[in-house]
Every structure is written in structure tokens, then in C-alpha cells.
Design a protein around this motif. Structure first.
Motif, PDB file in Angstrom:
ATOM      1  N   ALA A 321       0.833  -1.203   0.000  1.00  0.00           N
ATOM      2  CA  ALA A 321       0.000   0.000   0.000  1.00  0.00           C
ATOM      3  C   ALA A 321       0.868   1.254   0.000  1.00  0.00           C
ATOM      4  O   ALA A 321       0.588   2.224  -0.715  1.00  0.00           O
ATOM      5  N   ARG A 322       1.982   1.221   0.795  1.00  0.00           N
ATOM      6  CA  ARG A 322       2.888   2.374   0.831  1.00  0.00           C
ATOM      7  C   ARG A 322       3.519   2.580  -0.533  1.00  0.00           C
ATOM      8  O   ARG A 322       3.657   3.714  -1.008  1.00  0.00           O
ATOM      9  N   GLU A 323       3.871   1.496  -1.182  1.00  0.00           N
ATOM     10  CA  GLU A 323       4.497   1.597  -2.503  1.00  0.00           C
ATOM     11  C   GLU A 323       3.535   2.206  -3.520  1.00  0.00           C
ATOM     12  O   GLU A 323       3.915   3.075  -4.312  1.00  0.00           O
ATOM     13  N   ILE A 324       2.280   1.757  -3.477  1.00  0.00           N
ATOM     14  CA  ILE A 324       1.279   2.290  -4.422  1.00  0.00           C
ATOM     15  C   ILE A 324       1.040   3.773  -4.159  1.00  0.00           C
ATOM     16  O   ILE A 324       0.962   4.584  -5.094  1.00  0.00           O
ATOM     17  N   LEU A 325       0.914   4.160  -2.889  1.00  0.00           N
ATOM     18  CA  LEU A 325       0.692   5.574  -2.570  1.00  0.00           C
ATOM     19  C   LEU A 325       1.880   6.426  -3.004  1.00  0.00           C
ATOM     20  O   LEU A 325       1.703   7.553  -3.493  1.00  0.00           O
ATOM     21  N   ASP A 326       3.119   5.922  -2.829  1.00  0.00           N
ATOM     22  CA  ASP A 326       4.302   6.692  -3.225  1.00  0.00           C
ATOM     23  C   ASP A 326       4.382   6.831  -4.741  1.00  0.00           C
ATOM     24  O   ASP A 326       4.810   7.881  -5.253  1.00  0.00           O
ATOM     25  N   ASP A 337       0.705   8.721   5.642  1.00  0.00           N
ATOM     26  CA  ASP A 337       0.863   8.043   6.925  1.00  0.00           C
ATOM     27  C   ASP A 337      -0.492   7.820   7.602  1.00  0.00           C
ATOM     28  O   ASP A 337      -0.742   6.764   8.191  1.00  0.00           O
ATOM     29  N   ARG A 338      -1.349   8.832   7.501  1.00  0.00           N
ATOM     30  CA  ARG A 338      -2.682   8.693   8.126  1.00  0.00           C
ATOM     31  C   ARG A 338      -3.499   7.604   7.430  1.00  0.00           C
ATOM     32  O   ARG A 338      -4.212   6.835   8.081  1.00  0.00           O
ATOM     33  N   ILE A 339      -3.390   7.530   6.106  1.00  0.00           N
ATOM     34  CA  ILE A 339      -4.114   6.494   5.368  1.00  0.00           C
ATOM     35  C   ILE A 339      -3.595   5.112   5.740  1.00  0.00           C
ATOM     36  O   ILE A 339      -4.368   4.155   5.937  1.00  0.00           O
ATOM     37  N   LEU A 340      -2.272   4.980   5.874  1.00  0.00           N
ATOM     38  CA  LEU A 340      -1.697   3.685   6.256  1.00  0.00           C
ATOM     39  C   LEU A 340      -2.106   3.285   7.669  1.00  0.00           C
ATOM     40  O   LEU A 340      -2.342   2.099   7.950  1.00  0.00           O
ATOM     41  N   PRO A 486     -24.397  16.872  11.939  1.00  0.00           N
ATOM     42  CA  PRO A 486     -24.533  15.417  12.137  1.00  0.00           C
ATOM     43  C   PRO A 486     -23.770  14.600  11.096  1.00  0.00           C
ATOM     44  O   PRO A 486     -23.223  13.546  11.423  1.00  0.00           O
ATOM     45  N   LEU A 487     -23.701  15.102   9.868  1.00  0.00           N
ATOM     46  CA  LEU A 487     -22.975  14.393   8.824  1.00  0.00           C
ATOM     47  C   LEU A 487     -21.469  14.522   9.047  1.00  0.00           C
ATOM     48  O   LEU A 487     -20.702  13.572   8.845  1.00  0.00           O
ATOM     49  N   ARG A 488     -21.016  15.690   9.513  1.00  0.00           N
ATOM     50  CA  ARG A 488     -19.596  15.928   9.771  1.00  0.00           C
ATOM     51  C   ARG A 488     -19.100  15.041  10.924  1.00  0.00           C
ATOM     52  O   ARG A 488     -17.969  14.564  10.913  1.00  0.00           O
ATOM     53  N   ASP A 489     -19.980  14.787  11.898  1.00  0.00           N
ATOM     54  CA  ASP A 489     -19.592  13.974  13.050  1.00  0.00           C
ATOM     55  C   ASP A 489     -19.326  12.522  12.676  1.00  0.00           C
ATOM     56  O   ASP A 489     -18.645  11.803  13.415  1.00  0.00           O
ATOM     57  N   ARG A 490     -19.874  12.065  11.556  1.00  0.00           N
ATOM     58  CA  ARG A 490     -19.696  10.673  11.149  1.00  0.00           C
ATOM     59  C   ARG A 490     -18.414  10.468  10.340  1.00  0.00           C
ATOM     60  O   ARG A 490     -18.146   9.357   9.902  1.00  0.00           O
ATOM     61  N   MET A 491     -17.650  11.539  10.114  1.00  0.00           N
ATOM     62  CA  MET A 491     -16.481  11.436   9.243  1.00  0.00           C
ATOM     63  C   MET A 491     -15.227  11.904   9.979  1.00  0.00           C
ATOM     64  O   MET A 491     -15.289  12.779  10.841  1.00  0.00           O
ATOM     65  N   GLU A 492     -14.081  11.312   9.596  1.00  0.00           N
ATOM     66  CA  GLU A 492     -12.786  11.759  10.101  1.00  0.00           C
ATOM     67  C   GLU A 492     -12.138  12.616   9.033  1.00  0.00           C
ATOM     68  O   GLU A 492     -11.872  12.149   7.919  1.00  0.00           O
ATOM     69  N   VAL A 493     -11.884  13.871   9.344  1.00  0.00           N
ATOM     70  CA  VAL A 493     -11.426  14.851   8.364  1.00  0.00           C
ATOM     71  C   VAL A 493      -9.920  14.718   8.172  1.00  0.00           C
ATOM     72  O   VAL A 493      -9.150  14.697   9.159  1.00  0.00           O
ATOM     73  N   VAL A 494      -9.486  14.625   6.927  1.00  0.00           N
ATOM     74  CA  VAL A 494      -8.072  14.644   6.566  1.00  0.00           C
ATOM     75  C   VAL A 494      -7.876  15.817   5.629  1.00  0.00           C
ATOM     76  O   VAL A 494      -8.419  15.834   4.512  1.00  0.00           O
ATOM     77  N   ARG A 495      -7.122  16.803   6.085  1.00  0.00           N
ATOM     78  CA  ARG A 495      -6.996  18.041   5.306  1.00  0.00           C
ATOM     79  C   ARG A 495      -5.798  17.951   4.359  1.00  0.00           C
ATOM     80  O   ARG A 495      -4.703  17.538   4.766  1.00  0.00           O
TER      81      ARG A 495
END
Length: 498
Positions: A321-326, A337-340, A486-495
Motif C-alpha cells: 500500500a505504501r508503494e502504491i501511494l508513493d 501516513d494517516r491512510i496507512l 450530524p454528517l460531519r460527526d460521522r467522518m474523520e477529516v483529513v486536510r
């Protein structure tokens, strides 16, 4: 029969008979059925005298007991030729219109209503002119054209051909046209014979256009029905011929058997299997070419094509997965890193129902391509649905099958397109959702993105639960502020910075 009456014979006072839904013209002979006491009394007063009575139309035919103000001032002096008392208490009176008269005032009298009247004689007969003759001929031609549409008596043509007076011709045609009350009263109140005939000509022209259009519409509807019936008949004949020759086989039976096999192979849960079987039984009882049969086929095609039990095996190799992302994305080390980390948690806990990832950043920073890389790293199918400008809840939950052209919502359509129950499903531009009178799509997404609810996601079109718990949802947005709390609370935000 009473002797003929002339204009000079009309007395100053006459009993008044209100008419509800039509106007009587001079020279017109017709029966009247009377049940109001005042009307019967007016006819009896006329019979007790010189048989003359004034027929005046009501302004509003719904009024049961009209007052003097409810009657038109111009009416027709008529002669009561005979009456017949019916067993139900009504009176049938045969009357003949003689001339026009105007009500000057009403006279107190019981039980019949009387009025002081003034005779309205026809203007002096005009000399023959080309214009008058052309107008009369035009009216006769239009009456002949209208004859088959309005079921007019054939003798009308003979009578109109022998009438040379414009005023009398106008009254004769108007009395046979079954005009609206307001139009008929306007004709009656027009004293100039040529002007009156011109108005009748205009009404004839309008009536001819309306009836011609009505006949065309009826003909088109009849042709469509005949064509549809003919197609059904020919299809049935074709099936019979093919069966006789042994060429066509039992096409209907083959179709049902094919649906049976597809339903068995689809791996549906019990509730979906029951609904699909019920719809298939309905299809068996329907005519194969009917519109309801086509609706049932479309539903069955959708249900059997859904991946109820098909899943893609996860490949949670973090190094790969790291190789594909790179390879797919340079830099973005913190994001990768957060995705991994996210994928690592999923590897440790196969039943993990963690939060939904939401990539937030300006356009062009690689939010969508990151989702595609995650799908490739996990060995899953990738589906992207753009939610920008969506304002209808049915776009998420689907349309009910009672509507013409109903279809599943975008979520179920995406799952069907992916062919597996666990794709990486990207909800793009989630901050661009709108809301109007058709519902709030963001509220419908709450069920889609809630791990505790989406295992029994209900699409209006399917009308059975579908399990979305294995689907990996990723959302993208440019801004966080427009997304409801309520919709925002169900998600983890990655900026992602620009």
C-alpha cells in the motif's frame, strides 16, 4: 292552436317565466318542463288570458328562486300552445317564440310574477346588398360543415336555404347551436339583423374550429388504441405460428425460467428473495406486453444484478500500500501516513467499523486520486459518485416504483456498477449538497455513512434492505462549513493543503 300574434298585439303586462340554462329565440318551438310553483302559475295565467308569456333567462342558473335582479331584461314573448300535467307534479308546456321584448318593471302579483314589457320590433328590412348576401351564404356553408359534428337535424339545411331574412336566419341558427347562455343572450339582445347574423357567423366559426380539433383528437386516440390492439393481436399470432412451427419455443416460459435461475444464483438474503419471488409471480400473471410487465422486468433485472454476496478479497499489505501511494502521489507524507494507519487498523480488526474518511482541500490537490490509490492498494473496485448540485433525496434513496421511470438511488446504482458489495465508494463534493421541497439529501446520507445503520440501508426502489457495512466510503469536500453537523460527526477529516 291560437291565432298568430304580431308585435302590436303584445300587451303591456305579461307573466314572466324564468329560464335556467337556455335562451328561447323567436320562431323557436320547444317543450318546457316546469316544476317551480311560480313558473306553473305563470303558464296558467297565460292560458287564462291571451296565451302570451315572457320567457327571460336567469343570469345564474343555479339560483332556485330568482329575484327580479337575477333575470336578464331582454326576453322573448312566446305563445303557450298546449300544456300537459305529468304524474310527478311537473307541467310540460309547448311554447313558440314570437318576438323580443324588454322588461320595464315588475308588477306585484301572486303567485305568478308579472312585468311591464316593451316590444322590441326588428329594424326596418334593409335592401338587398352584396355584403348581406355573402354573409348569409357564409353562414349556410358553416352550418352545413357543422352538421355532422353537432348532430344537427338534417332539415336545418332545408330551412336555412329558404330563409332570406338575415335576422330570422340568425335566430334560427342560434336556436339550433346549443350556445353558452351568455353568448345566446348576447345574440338575443342584438336588434340589428345584419350585426346579429355577423355575431352568429363568428360563433359558428369558433364552434367549427373547436369541434374539428376535438374530432382530430378523438381520431388520434382511436388510432393509437387500434394500433396498440393490432400489435398485441399480431404478437399473439406470431407466438402461435412459432409454436406451431417449433421455431420460437415457449418464449414466455423461457423468460420466467431464466429469472428463476438468476434469482437463485444471486445469493439474496431471505427478505430480498421473498420480494423478488413475489414480483416474478406477478410477472407470470401479467400480459407480457403490458406496461406493468415492463416495470416488473426492470425491477427484477436490477435486483438480480446487485452483488448481494459478491465481495472482493482484501489485500491489506501495508508495504504494498505504501508503494502504491508513493508511486501515485509525491510528497503528502502526513496524509499517506494517516491512510496507512487507517488501513493498519482495518488489518488488525477485520470487522472494524471506524469513521468515514473525508478529504478536505481545494480543487486539484489529489483528493479523488487518493481514493483511487486506496482502492488499488486494498484490491477493491473503485466507484466515484459526484454529489455536487444534488437537491433531491430520491437521488440517494431512489424513487418509489409507483412513479414512471423510477430507478434506484445513486448509492445502489454505484454498488451495481462495481459488481461487488465492498468497493471503495467515493462521495465526491459532499459539501455541494443542497436541499429543497423534494427533501434533504444530506439527511439521507446519514443512514449511508452510519456504521450502525448502513447494514440495513433501505432504498425506496428496492423496498428491501441492502447491506452497505462492507463498503469503504470516502468523502471529499472543498470546505467543511457547508457540511451539516450530524454528517460531519460521522467522518474523520483529513486536510490536504493547496
Amino acid at each position: 292552436m291560437a291565432p298568430e300574434h304580431s308585435i302590436s298585439d303584445v300587451p303591456n303586462e305579461l307573466p314572466v317565466l324564468p329560464l335556467r340554462e337556455f335562451v328561447v329565440f323567436p320562431y323557436m318551438v320547444l317543450p318546457l318542463f316546469l316544476f317551480r310553483e311560480e313558473s306553473i302559475a305563470a303558464v296558467e295565467d297565460a292560458l287564462a288570458g291571451d296565451r302570451l308569456i315572457l320567457l327571460a333567462a336567469q343570469r345564474d342558473p343555479e339560483i332556485e328562486d330568482p329575484s327580479p335582479d337575477d333575470l336578464h331584461r331582454v326576453g322573448t314573448v312566446a305563445m303557450v300552445m298546449r300544456i300537459l300535467r305529468l304524474p310527478d307534479g311537473r307541467v310540460k308546456a309547448l311554447v313558440q317564440g314570437l318576438s323580443k321584448a324588454e322588461i320595464q318593471s315588475f308588477v306585484e302579483n301572486e303567485p305568478a310574477r308579472w312585468a311591464r314589457v316593451k316590444a322590441l320590433p326588428e329594424p326596418y328590412e334593409q335592401d338587398w346588398t352584396v355584403e348581406n348576401e355573402a354573409l348569409m351564404r357564409a353562414v349556410r356553408v358553416r352550418v352545413e360543415e357543422l352538421l355532422p359534428f353537432k348532430n344537427l337535424p338534417p332539415e336545418v339545411l332545408t330551412i336555412t336555404a329558404n330563409v332570406d331574412d338575415p335576422g330570422r336566419l340568425a335566430d334560427l341558427v342560434a336556436s339550433n347551436l346549443r350556445l353558452r347562455l351568455s353568448d345566446a343572450q348576447e345574440i338575443l339582445e342584438t336588434l340589428d339583423p345584419v350585426e346579429r347574423l355577423a355575431k352568429v357567423d363568428g360563433l359558428l366559426s369558433r364552434e367549427l374550429e373547436v369541434t374539428t380539433m376535438q374530432a382530430e383528437i378523438q381520431s388520434q386516440v382511436k388510432d393509437e388504441m387500434s394500433r396498440s390492439q393490432r400489435e398485441v393481436f399480431l404478437r399473439e399470432q406470431l407466438r402461435a405460428i412459432q409454436a406451431e412451427l417449433g421455431e420460437g419455443g415457449d418464449v414466455r416460459g423461457d423468460e420466467i425460467l431464466e429469472y428463476h435461475a438468476k434469482i437463485e444464483d444471486a445469493g439474496m438474503p431471505a427478505e430480498a428473495l421473498q420480494e423478488a419471488t413475489r414480483q416474478l409471480k406477478r410477472l407470470e400473471r401479467m400480459h407480457p406486453d403490458g406496461p406493468e410487465a415492463q416495470v416488473a422486468r426492470t425491477y427484477l433485472d436490477t435486483v438480480v444484478d446487485l452483488p448481494w454476496s459478491r465481495v472482493s478479497p482484501d489485500q491489506l499489505d501495508l508495504a504494498r500500500a505504501r508503494e502504491i501511494l508513493d508511486v501515485d502521489h509525491a510528497h503528502l507524507d502526513q496524509i499517506k501516513d494517516r491512510i496507512l494507519e487507517f488501513l493498519g487498523v482495518r488489518k488488525l480488526r477485520q470487522d472494524s467499523r471506524g469513521p468515514i474518511l473525508c478529504f478536505v482541500g481545494p480543487p486539484g490537490v489529489g483528493k479523488t486520486s487518493l481514493g483511487r490509490s486506496i482502492a488499488r492498494a486494498m484490491g477493491r473496485e473503485f466507484i466515484r459518485v459526484s454529489l455536487g448540485g444534488v437537491r433531491d433525496e430520491a437521488e440517494v434513496r431512489g424513487h418509489r416504483r409507483t412513479y414512471v421511470g423510477a430507478m434506484p438511488g445513486r448509492v445502489i446504482q454505484g454498488i451495481k456498477q462495481a459488481g461487488t458489495r465492498n468497493p471503495v465508494f467515493m462521495l465526491d463534493e459532499i459539501d455541494k449538497l443542497g436541499a429543497d421541497y423534494r427533501g434533504d439529501p444530506s439527511s439521507a446520507l446519514l443512514e449511508v455513512l452510519d456504521p450502525e445503520q448502513n447494514s440495513n440501508f433501505s432504498d425506496h426502489y428496492l423496498n428491501v434492505p441492502f447491506d452497505l457495512s462492507s463498503t469503504f466510503f470516502i468523502a471529499t469536500a472543498n470546505l467543511m462549513d457547508p457540511i451539516p453537523g450530524p454528517l460531519r460527526d460521522r467522518m474523520e477529516v483529513v486536510r490536504l493543503s493547496g
